[in-house]
Design a protein around this motif. Sequence first.
Motif: not given
Ligand SMILES: Nc1ncnc2c1ncn2[C@@H]1O[C@H](COP(=O)(O)OP(=O)(O)O)[C@@H](O)[C@H]1O
Lengths: 231, 395
Positions: A16, A25, A46-51
Amino acid sequence: MPQDVLFQLKGVSKCFVKGKEKITIFEDLDLTINRGDFIAIMGPSGSGKTTLLNMLGGVDQPSAGEIWFDGARVDNLSEGALTRWRARNIGFIFQFYNLMPMLNAARNVELPLLLTKLSRAQRKKHVETALALVGLSDRAKHMPGEMSGGQQQRVAIARAIVSDPQLLLCDEPTGDLDRTTADEVLEMLQLLNREHGKTIVMVTHDPAAAKYAKQTLHLDKGKFVQRELVA
Amino acid sequence: MGSLFSQIVTVTAMNIRSLPRRLWMSLAMVLASAVVVAVLLAFLAMAKGFEATMEGAGSDRVAILMREGAAAELNSVLTREQVNLVAESAGIARDAQGPLISPELYVIVDGIKKASGTEANIPLRGLNAKGMAMRENMHLLEGRMFTPGTNEMIVGAGVLREFDGFEIGKEVRFGKNVWTVVGIFSTGGNVFESELWADAAMVQAHYNRGSSYQTIRVQLQTPGDLAPLRETIEREPRLNLDIQTERDYFANQGEQLRYMAIFGRVISFVMALGALAGALNTMYTSVADRAKEIATLRALGFGNFSAFCGTVAEALVLAAAGGLLGSLAAFLFFDGLSTSTLGGSFTQVVFSFEVSPDLFMQGAALALFIGFVSGFFPAWRAARVPVVVAFRNGA
Ligand SMILES: Nc1ncnc2c1ncn2[C@@H]1O[C@H](COP(=O)(O)OP(=O)(O)O)[C@@H](O)[C@H]1O
Ligand SMILES: [Mg+2]
């Protein structure tokens, strides 16, 4: 025995841009998901699981690398094609259920069927079957606001499976539930995996929840650090 | 694709059902469009009513003659001799008693308005029986005709409605003169109903006019054909007169009031812009409020077109509800409402607002315009809500 590959990430990176800062990430991530898998993905917040889950679901695009599904590349599909692909192949289950508060349980479950050519009568049958599977036949007319968290999540599961997708993607499906209710929901996912052949990828930070999966991946600092197989 | 339609229907129904969550903002949008539509209809109804009043008065079969350069009846003076010369002209219809010609006087008296209690001008017209016959729809509603040579007068229905003290039998004092009301007349709702009528000779006497008049009306032999009379005027140096048909005369008098319709459209357009700003705000809020639902539907495979259409439909429904409310209010408050305004000749013209179906169409068009524009841009944003929003934490 030769595994039947359903999903493949090849050298996937995701970053990002936040202002002038570039946050990476994942870098060069590989992952293979076989048909019939039930994978739990764990890792710190914040490890990127959702991403990762979003990229699997075609909701988010990788910055680099390829994503293959059932022998075809999907990361370069157009938005419209990706939406149709998602409707056909993916069922989503969210932490906060994401039910439509204005629609009753049956109408919520029916939503994915509105994207098919099924008739009204056929849709009704499918909805009844899905609600029966999650044990909520008697709640068809209830509004989400009139149901407990566990019941709402079961409605959401019924919605995820009603159009019979191959893959279920669950983001912290028990994150908002108490232990007993969480176990009910997890048993239901296990049943869908074992008896109905659904491939499931589940993000969780709860080790007890991960135990229901057939294998667990630990994500940290953009890498899978550990891979456990449950017997 | 048949399913696109059911997607749009479902999304629209969901949006409408979620309106109570945004009750006050939605009501504000309904109200704003209601006010704009009501204002538009009020102005148009006023203009329309005034136009009808002016138009109904003018006949093609009657010509009106005034002193050269006198734009209005009030400013004209004609001598007995000029009247006699005109009476001999060709082109005037005749009956057994001779040419149909009506020399008339037109003076201003004061009345007290019922609505405001303030003084306002009323025209008092002196005329003869032939002149009355020239007003096509003229008939008595009550009482009887004035008797020539007496201080009797008959009162237009509009004057009776708007002013105090003109009921039958009442004595009315203008300066030193006292008149008795003996009849109420109608001319079918046109401008003559805003007048008082009395015997021309009595008006001459009371207002020191000697044997002079102000205007001549003649019934034309051929409707609209002024040529024979024009020829008489040109040939005769003592006749320095302007001639026009009565229809043209009133059309000219009504002209400046027709700007009311234009003014009304400008005003309501400016107000519509204000309402639009509010409506846009409402709709952007709606999209923000529904962002998670929109994203969830997109995750389930719904297209962004349904999110777009659902938002436009929501805006149209709100604006249309406002339009309906505004039209209803305009109809209830304004239709048939009688009012008076300063006419072209500085006298009160009494007329009724007319809220007609074609005005409703214009109101509906304005409401739908507000709805469409205020829905379009937020709908664009709704279509672009990123699907990842569905996964953001927090309910
Ligand atoms: N649209 C975005 N823009 C900038 N940073 C993002 C965005 N979406 C997620 N992040 C960052 O990517 C990292 C991983 O987020 P996420 O996948 O939600 O983690 P998890 O689900 O493991 O807690 C986090 O540090 C978050 O701040
Ligand atoms: Mg997460």
